[in-house]
Scaffold this motif. Structure first.
Motif, PDB file in Angstrom:
ATOM      1  N   HIS A 176       0.904  -1.064  -0.078  1.00 28.46           N
ATOM      2  CA  HIS A 176       0.010  -0.077  -0.085  1.00 28.46           C
ATOM      3  C   HIS A 176       0.875   1.338  -0.009  1.00 28.46           C
ATOM      4  O   HIS A 176       2.018   1.108   0.705  1.00 28.46           O
TER       5      HIS A 176
ATOM      6  N   GLU B  10      -8.614   1.854   8.645  1.00 23.57           N
ATOM      7  CA  GLU B  10      -8.088   2.025   7.307  1.00 23.57           C
ATOM      8  C   GLU B  10      -7.316   0.807   6.774  1.00 23.57           C
ATOM      9  O   GLU B  10      -7.400   0.361   5.711  1.00 23.57           O
TER      10      GLU B  10
ATOM     11  N   GLN C 103     -10.394  -1.582   6.118  1.00 23.64           N
ATOM     12  CA  GLN C 103     -10.859  -1.311   4.668  1.00 23.64           C
ATOM     13  C   GLN C 103      -9.873  -1.619   3.499  1.00 23.64           C
ATOM     14  O   GLN C 103     -10.321  -2.085   2.424  1.00 23.64           O
ATOM     15  N   ALA C 104      -8.573  -1.516   3.594  1.00 23.50           N
ATOM     16  CA  ALA C 104      -7.586  -1.763   2.836  1.00 23.50           C
ATOM     17  C   ALA C 104      -7.642  -3.293   1.995  1.00 23.50           C
ATOM     18  O   ALA C 104      -7.817  -3.573   1.081  1.00 23.50           O
ATOM     19  N   CYS C 105      -8.001  -4.156   3.139  1.00 25.79           N
ATOM     20  CA  CYS C 105      -8.076  -5.545   2.905  1.00 25.79           C
ATOM     21  C   CYS C 105      -9.424  -5.812   2.001  1.00 25.79           C
ATOM     22  O   CYS C 105      -9.131  -6.779   1.148  1.00 25.79           O
ATOM     23  N   LEU C 106     -10.608  -5.265   2.587  1.00 21.80           N
ATOM     24  CA  LEU C 106     -11.780  -5.479   1.949  1.00 21.80           C
ATOM     25  C   LEU C 106     -11.597  -4.980   0.581  1.00 21.80           C
ATOM     26  O   LEU C 106     -12.166  -5.554  -0.295  1.00 21.80           O
ATOM     27  N   LYS C 107     -11.054  -3.721   0.329  1.00 20.21           N
ATOM     28  CA  LYS C 107     -10.888  -3.214  -1.039  1.00 20.21           C
ATOM     29  C   LYS C 107     -10.167  -4.220  -2.027  1.00 20.21           C
ATOM     30  O   LYS C 107     -10.511  -4.279  -3.178  1.00 20.21           O
ATOM     31  N   ASP C 108      -9.223  -4.875  -1.509  1.00 25.76           N
ATOM     32  CA  ASP C 108      -8.394  -5.915  -2.147  1.00 25.76           C
ATOM     33  C   ASP C 108      -9.161  -7.296  -2.101  1.00 25.76           C
ATOM     34  O   ASP C 108      -8.468  -8.043  -2.524  1.00 25.76           O
ATOM     35  N   GLY C 109     -10.351  -7.268  -1.806  1.00 28.19           N
ATOM     36  CA  GLY C 109     -11.055  -8.779  -1.995  1.00 28.19           C
ATOM     37  C   GLY C 109     -10.570  -9.565  -0.986  1.00 28.19           C
ATOM     38  O   GLY C 109     -10.692 -10.695  -1.009  1.00 28.19           O
TER      39      GLY C 109
ATOM     40  N   GLN D  11      -9.654 -10.296   3.900  1.00 31.99           N
ATOM     41  CA  GLN D  11     -10.232  -9.563   5.284  1.00 31.99           C
ATOM     42  C   GLN D  11      -8.785  -9.346   6.123  1.00 31.99           C
ATOM     43  O   GLN D  11      -7.758  -9.981   5.566  1.00 31.99           O
TER      44      GLN D  11
ATOM     45  N   CYS E 275      -3.200  -9.389   5.145  1.00 30.53           N
ATOM     46  CA  CYS E 275      -4.548  -9.649   4.966  1.00 30.53           C
ATOM     47  C   CYS E 275      -4.757 -11.129   4.549  1.00 30.53           C
ATOM     48  O   CYS E 275      -3.655 -11.861   4.549  1.00 30.53           O
TER      49      CYS E 275
ATOM     50  N   ARG F 223      -6.932 -13.841   2.158  1.00 28.85           N
ATOM     51  CA  ARG F 223      -8.181 -14.014   1.185  1.00 28.85           C
ATOM     52  C   ARG F 223      -8.311 -15.399   1.312  1.00 28.85           C
ATOM     53  O   ARG F 223      -7.575 -16.517   0.826  1.00 28.85           O
TER      54      ARG F 223
END
Length: 354
Positions: free
Chosen positions: A266, A274, A277-283, A285, A349, A351
Motif C-alpha cells: 500500500h 484504514e 478497509q484496505a484488505c476489504l478493497k483488495d477482496g 479480510q 490480509c 483471502r
C-alpha cells in the motif's frame, strides 16, 4: 428358613496389551470369552497424521480369534465410533452403524462414513477435517454378547501459540480463553499439543489455559522469573483452576488454511480502520493471529514489516533471523496493541479460497 438361589456364571477373563497400539502402553483391554470364538478389534496404526481441511481414515478391523470369518453370522455387527475426552470419563458420539442403518452425530454429520473395504473393515473416514477433530477416537465392535475396542489418535499438523488480549496478561477466564482462540482462527490447545510444541522449542513464561482446564507453560531455558534457573526444562503445571473466576493467558492451536496470507502493498501506512478497509478493497479480510502463526510456521512466511491484525495487535513473521529483523531467533514478533486511531502501520490480509 430363607432359601438362597445362586446363579453362577463362569467365564474366562484375561488382560493383554492392545495389539499394535504402543502409544497406549499403559492401557489394557479386557477380553471376555463366552461360548464361541473370541472377537478381536485391531487398529493397524495407533496414530494418524493429517491437516485441517483434509480427509483421513481411522483404521479399525475386527476378527474372531479361532476362525477366519469376519463374523459368526448369528448376530448383526454393530460398529460405534466415539471421541474420547481428555480424562476418558466422557465420550462424544461420532458414528454408529448396524446393518443398513447409519447415523452420524453433532459436528460430524455429513462428514463421516465407514470405509468397508472388506467384511471386517470398520475403519472410519472423516472428511473436511476441522481443528476440533484432533484427539483420540474409540472404535467399538459388538456382536451378540461379544465386544472389543481399539483406540486411534488423530494428530493435526499445526502450531501452538500463546495469546493474551489487549487488556494484557492474565485477563482471560477459561470460557473467554476458548472464545479468544476461536476468534483468532484457532482452538484452545491440548496438553499433548503444548508438550509437542515444547519439544520443538516453544519457551513461554506466562501460564495459559489448556483444553482440559489446566493451566501450564513451557520452559526450554530455565531462568529465575520462570520457576528458577536451577530447575529442569519442561512443561510447568499450575494445576486445575476455577474456569469462571481464575484468569490467565491461553495457548491456542491452529493448522494450515485454505487461502492466501499476505502483506498488502500500500502506498501509505494505515490506521487500524484504514487497514481493515484496505484488505476489504483488495477482496480479502484483515488477517487473524492464528493465520500469521500458521503462515510463519507451516509455510515459512518471512516479512520484516510490522502490520495490523484483526485483534488490533501489530506483529510480523520472521523465518530467517537477521539484523534488525529478530536477529536471535525465528519468531512471530509482537509489537503490541497500538492506538488504533493514531498509530500507522502496514497490514496483513487473508483471502479465502472458494
Amino acid at each position: 428358613m430363607k432359601s438362597l438361589l445362586f446363579l453362577v456364571l463362569i467365564s474366562v477373563c484375561w488382560a493383554e496389551p492392545h495389539p499394535d497400539n504402543s502409544s497406549l502402553e499403559h492401557e489394557r483391554i479386557v477380553h471376555i470369552q463366552e461360548n464361541g470364538p473370541r472377537l478381536l478389534v485391531v487398529a493397524e496404526q495407533a496414530k494418524i497424521f493429517s491437516h485441517r481441511g483434509g480427509n483421513v481414515t481411522l483404521p479399525c478391523k475386527f476378527y474372531h480369534e479361532h476362525t477366519s470369518a469376519a463374523g459368526s453370522g448369528t448376530h448383526k455387527i454393530r460398529v460405534k465410533w466415539t471421541k474420547l475426552t481428555y480424562d476418558y470419563l466422557k465420550e462424544v458420539d461420532v458414528f454408529v452403524a448396524m446393518g443398513h442403518h447409519r447415523k452420524s452425530y453433532g459436528s460430524f454429520q455429513g462428514r463421516v462414513f465407514l470405509r468397508e473395504s472388506s467384511e471386517n473393515d470398520a475403519s472410519l473416514v472423516i472428511t473436511h477435517l476441522k481443528l476440533e477433530d484432533y484427539g483420540r477416537y474409540k472404535c467399538e465392535v459388538i456382536e451378540g454378547l461379544e465386544d472389543d475396542t481399539a483406540v486411534v489418535t488423530l494428530n493435526l499438523e499445526g502450531v501452538v501459540f500463546p495469546y493474551s488480549p489487549r487488556l494484557g496478561r492474565y485477563n482471560l477466564n477459561f470460557h473467554e480463553a476458548e472464545r479468544a482462540c476461536v476468534e483468532q482462527d484457532s482452538v484452545i490447545a491440548s496438553f499433548d499439543q503444548l508438550y509437542d510444541a515444547w519439544r520443538s522449542g516453544l519457551d513461554w513464561c506466562n501460564a495459559g489455559w489448556l483444553s482440559d482446564g489446566s493451566v501450564q507453560y513451557p520452559i526450554t531455558k530455565p531462568r529465575e522469573p520462570c520457576g528458577g534457573k536451577n530447575t529442569v526444562p519442561g512443561v510447568r503445571n499450575y494445576g486445575f483452576w476455577d474456569k469462571d473466576k481464575s484468569r490467565y493467558d491461553v495457548f491456542c492451536f491452529t493448522s494450515n488454511f485454505n487461502g492466501r496470507f499476505y502483506y498488502l502493498i500500500h502506498p501509505t501506512k494505515l490506521t487500524y480502520d484504514e487497514a481493515v478497509q484496505a484488505c476489504l478493497k483488495d477482496g480479502a479480510q484483515i488477517a487473524k493471529v492464528g493465520q500469521i502463526f500458521a503462515a510463519w510456521k507451516l509455510l515459512g512466511y518471512d516479512r520484516c514489516d510490522a502490520g495490523w491484525l484483526a485483534d488490533g495487535s501489530v506483529r510480523y513473521p520472521i523465518s530467517r533471523p537477521r539484523k534488525r529483523c529478530s536477529p536471535s531467533e525465528a519468531a512471530v514478533r509482537f509489537v503490541g496493541f497500538p492506538d488504533k486511531k493514531h498509530k500507522l502501520y502496514g497490514v496483513y490480509c487473508f483471502r479465502a479460497y472458494n
